[in-house]
Scaffold this active site. Structure first.
Site, PDB file in Angstrom:
ATOM      1  N   LYS A 132      13.144 -48.165  -4.296  1.00 12.31           N
ATOM      2  CA  LYS A 132      13.592 -46.786  -4.009  1.00 12.31           C
ATOM      3  C   LYS A 132      14.991 -46.535  -4.560  1.00 12.31           C
ATOM      4  O   LYS A 132      15.270 -45.478  -5.110  1.00 12.31           O
ATOM      5  CB  LYS A 132      13.572 -46.573  -2.488  1.00 12.31           C
ATOM      6  CG  LYS A 132      13.795 -45.145  -2.079  1.00 12.31           C
ATOM      7  CD  LYS A 132      13.414 -44.911  -0.640  1.00 12.31           C
ATOM      8  CE  LYS A 132      11.916 -44.991  -0.437  1.00 12.31           C
ATOM      9  NZ  LYS A 132      11.510 -44.734   0.938  1.00 12.31           N
TER      10      LYS A 132
ATOM     11  N   ILE B  33      16.272 -34.364  -2.375  1.00 11.13           N
ATOM     12  CA  ILE B  33      17.707 -34.047  -2.311  1.00 11.13           C
ATOM     13  C   ILE B  33      18.543 -35.238  -2.770  1.00 11.13           C
ATOM     14  O   ILE B  33      19.463 -35.102  -3.583  1.00 11.13           O
ATOM     15  CB  ILE B  33      18.075 -33.601  -0.886  1.00 11.13           C
ATOM     16  CG1 ILE B  33      17.265 -32.344  -0.539  1.00 11.13           C
ATOM     17  CG2 ILE B  33      19.571 -33.340  -0.755  1.00 11.13           C
ATOM     18  CD1 ILE B  33      17.198 -32.018   0.926  1.00 11.13           C
TER      19      ILE B  33
ATOM     20  N   PHE C 290      18.563 -43.564   2.562  1.00  7.93           N
ATOM     21  CA  PHE C 290      17.952 -44.382   3.616  1.00  7.93           C
ATOM     22  C   PHE C 290      16.506 -44.665   3.247  1.00  7.93           C
ATOM     23  O   PHE C 290      15.866 -43.855   2.564  1.00  7.93           O
ATOM     24  CB  PHE C 290      18.003 -43.642   4.961  1.00  7.93           C
ATOM     25  CG  PHE C 290      19.339 -43.789   5.628  1.00  7.93           C
ATOM     26  CD1 PHE C 290      20.454 -43.156   5.109  1.00  7.93           C
ATOM     27  CD2 PHE C 290      19.483 -44.590   6.748  1.00  7.93           C
ATOM     28  CE1 PHE C 290      21.698 -43.311   5.693  1.00  7.93           C
ATOM     29  CE2 PHE C 290      20.720 -44.754   7.338  1.00  7.93           C
ATOM     30  CZ  PHE C 290      21.832 -44.115   6.816  1.00  7.93           C
TER      31      PHE C 290
ATOM     32  N   ASN D 178       8.940 -34.362   9.787  1.00  8.16           N
ATOM     33  CA  ASN D 178       8.989 -35.807  10.029  1.00  8.16           C
ATOM     34  C   ASN D 178       9.606 -36.037  11.401  1.00  8.16           C
ATOM     35  O   ASN D 178      10.349 -35.187  11.885  1.00  8.16           O
ATOM     36  CB  ASN D 178       9.904 -36.472   9.003  1.00  8.16           C
ATOM     37  CG  ASN D 178       9.276 -36.559   7.630  1.00  8.16           C
ATOM     38  OD1 ASN D 178       8.149 -36.145   7.435  1.00  8.16           O
ATOM     39  ND2 ASN D 178      10.020 -37.095   6.695  1.00  8.16           N
TER      40      ASN D 178
ATOM     41  N   LYS E   9      15.460 -43.506  -7.173  1.00  6.52           N
ATOM     42  CA  LYS E   9      16.267 -42.326  -6.819  1.00  6.52           C
ATOM     43  C   LYS E   9      17.557 -42.267  -7.627  1.00  6.52           C
ATOM     44  O   LYS E   9      18.148 -41.208  -7.768  1.00  6.52           O
ATOM     45  CB  LYS E   9      16.619 -42.359  -5.334  1.00  6.52           C
ATOM     46  CG  LYS E   9      15.410 -42.484  -4.414  1.00  6.52           C
ATOM     47  CD  LYS E   9      15.097 -41.190  -3.731  1.00  6.52           C
ATOM     48  CE  LYS E   9      14.026 -41.401  -2.675  1.00  6.52           C
ATOM     49  NZ  LYS E   9      13.658 -40.157  -2.021  1.00  6.52           N
TER      50      LYS E   9
ATOM     51  N   ASP F 240       8.245 -34.334   2.834  1.00  2.00           N
ATOM     52  CA  ASP F 240       7.940 -34.491   1.410  1.00  2.00           C
ATOM     53  C   ASP F 240       7.260 -33.259   0.820  1.00  2.00           C
ATOM     54  O   ASP F 240       7.344 -33.019  -0.368  1.00  2.00           O
ATOM     55  CB  ASP F 240       7.051 -35.720   1.199  1.00  2.00           C
ATOM     56  CG  ASP F 240       7.834 -36.997   1.458  1.00  2.00           C
ATOM     57  OD1 ASP F 240       8.941 -37.116   0.903  1.00  2.00           O
ATOM     58  OD2 ASP F 240       7.368 -37.844   2.244  1.00  2.00           O
TER      59      ASP F 240
END
Ligand code: C5P
Length: 398
Positions: free
Chosen positions: A337, A305, A323, A208, A341, A276
């Site tokens: 998100k 992670i 983030f 990325n 997560k 990813d």
């Protein structure tokens, strides 16, 4: 910052002991008062005379020296310091610390003390990687021992890898951080930063875009508030900050392993732009152009992670922050998100090319928590980091 600070410096037995002499010099230049302790093995590498000459002080070498006991007992010796620094910390010394041995002056001082301890490990790479040493490292982390290094590189024994003692100026920065008075003093915080590189073959990778600028700024802001920061970084453009426990990794899998090894921590901030996917069977030799047509790459998913840490059933950090770099529906995506997560906060930002945020100096973020979205004005990445660090300090203090 180090003026008049009392450092008890334990020099263990390893080739890196010669760097301890430079460390003493650097500390004294900054006004610190250094009381040196040389282990029996340490004295095989540097002489008591050079240590005491540089420190401008008596060097303590043996527990059973009755004159020393009359002058200053080992309990008093260990407690009269602001910080105990072990450099080099050998595998043996670390094992003694982890097991609570008191078999010589150094280990007795370390067991008898209630003063903060910072260690700069140095050993052969295999010794560092050995499960026994890794267990001891985890125990010492759990006991609140701060680490600086070891660094990756060539070693005196001819091997290459983690095990080189941190350089004297890196140890000085870690000492500064350990002595810093701030609201995050005594807190251990994990920060991931930079991209990960997932190999296609030995010369190609997928990744990325990430400069590592925001993660680095956050780590620096946390150090300034007195935190002990474990900085796990992929190959970023921005150099890592001073005063952190630095772990360099390449792939997402390595990043996850480094994060696991860093636990327990009070907070985890996942600022890394983790790839990813990785290539399922990366080639061990360079894939040649031409012959067989275009290469067919099969991908496999990387571990998440942030989600792994946020969903730990045992030892979950009190605060887990992720983030969300988005190009559309920033807030809705970030809210979703956070729930997906299982983290506490999401720092959301719009990274569309026209914002100039990606790789730039500024950032404009919204902090998403269970209280909703808090929109921050556009400011420098350093200011975002300072504001976030202050919020973290406030929250951990509750
Ligand atoms: O899923 P996405 O990549 O958009 O989520 C971004 C957040 O998740 C960041 O905090 C990033 O550091 C973290 N992340 C991670 N491991 C991954 C993917 C993302 O920690 N494999």
């Amino acid at each position: 910052m180090l003026a008049s600070k009392r450092i008890l410096l334990i020099i263990g037995g390893g080739i890196a002991a010669f760097k301890a002499l430079d460390l003493i010099r650097r500390l004294r230049e900054r006004g610190a008062v250094v009381t040196p302790v040389l282990t029996r093995a340490g004295a095989e590498f540097v002489t008591p005379l050079s240590v005491s000459a540089l420190a401008g002080a008596k060097v303590y070498t043996d527990l059973f020296d009755l004159t020393d006991e009359a002058e200053m007992g080992h309990i008093q010796l260990s407690r009269s310091a602001d910080l105990i620094v072990v450099a080099p910390a050998t595998a043996d010394l670390m094992a003694k610390m982890a097991q609570g041995h008191a078999s010589d002056l150094a280990s007795t001082l370390l067991l008898a003390t209630d003063t903060p301890v910072l260690i700069a490990p140095a050993m052969n790479v295999r010794m560092w990687q050995h499960p026994a040493t890794q267990r001891n490292i985890a125990t010492l982390h759990g006991d609140g021992i701060a680490f600086t290094g070891p660094n990756d590189g060539d070693m005196a024994c001819g091997e290459h890898g983690p095990g080189r003692m941190a350089e004297p100026l890196e140890i000085v920065a870690a000492i500064d951080a350990a002595l810093a008075e701030g609201p995050l003093k005594g807190r251990r915080i994990l920060v991931t930063s930079g991209p990960t590189h997932e190999p296609i073959d030995p010369v190609r990778y997928i990744a990325n875009r990430s400069s590592g600028a925001q993660g680095t700024a956050i780590a620096r802001a946390l150090v300034r508030l007195g935190a002990e920061v474990v900085f796990v970084t992929g190959p970023a453009d921005t150099p890592p900050p001073d005063g952190v426990e630095l772990h360099r990794v390449q792939t997402a899998q390595q990043m996850l392993e480094a994060c696991h090894a860093a636990l327990p921590v009070d907070a985890a901030i996942c600022a890394a732009a983790v790839a990813d996917w990785h290539v399922k069977s990366a080639s061990t030799s360079k894939i040649k152009k031409g012959a067989g047509g275009l290469p067919q790459l099969e991908f496999a998913e990387n571990p998440d992670i942030l989600a792994t840490i946020a969903q730990l059933s045992a030892g979950r950090p009190a605060l887990v922050i992720g983030f969300a770099a988005e190009t559309n529906d920033v807030i809705q995506n970030a809210i979703a998100k956070r729930l997906r997560k299982g983290c506490d906060w999401i720092v959301a930002n719009d990274v569309s090319p026209e914002t100039g945020i990606m790789g730039g100096a500024d950032n404009e973020v919204a902090l998403i928590s269970d209280e909703g979205a808090d929109h921050w004005p556009r400011m420098s990445k350093a200011d975002v980091a300072n504001r976030l660090a202050a919020r973290i300090a406030e929250t951990l203090a509750k």
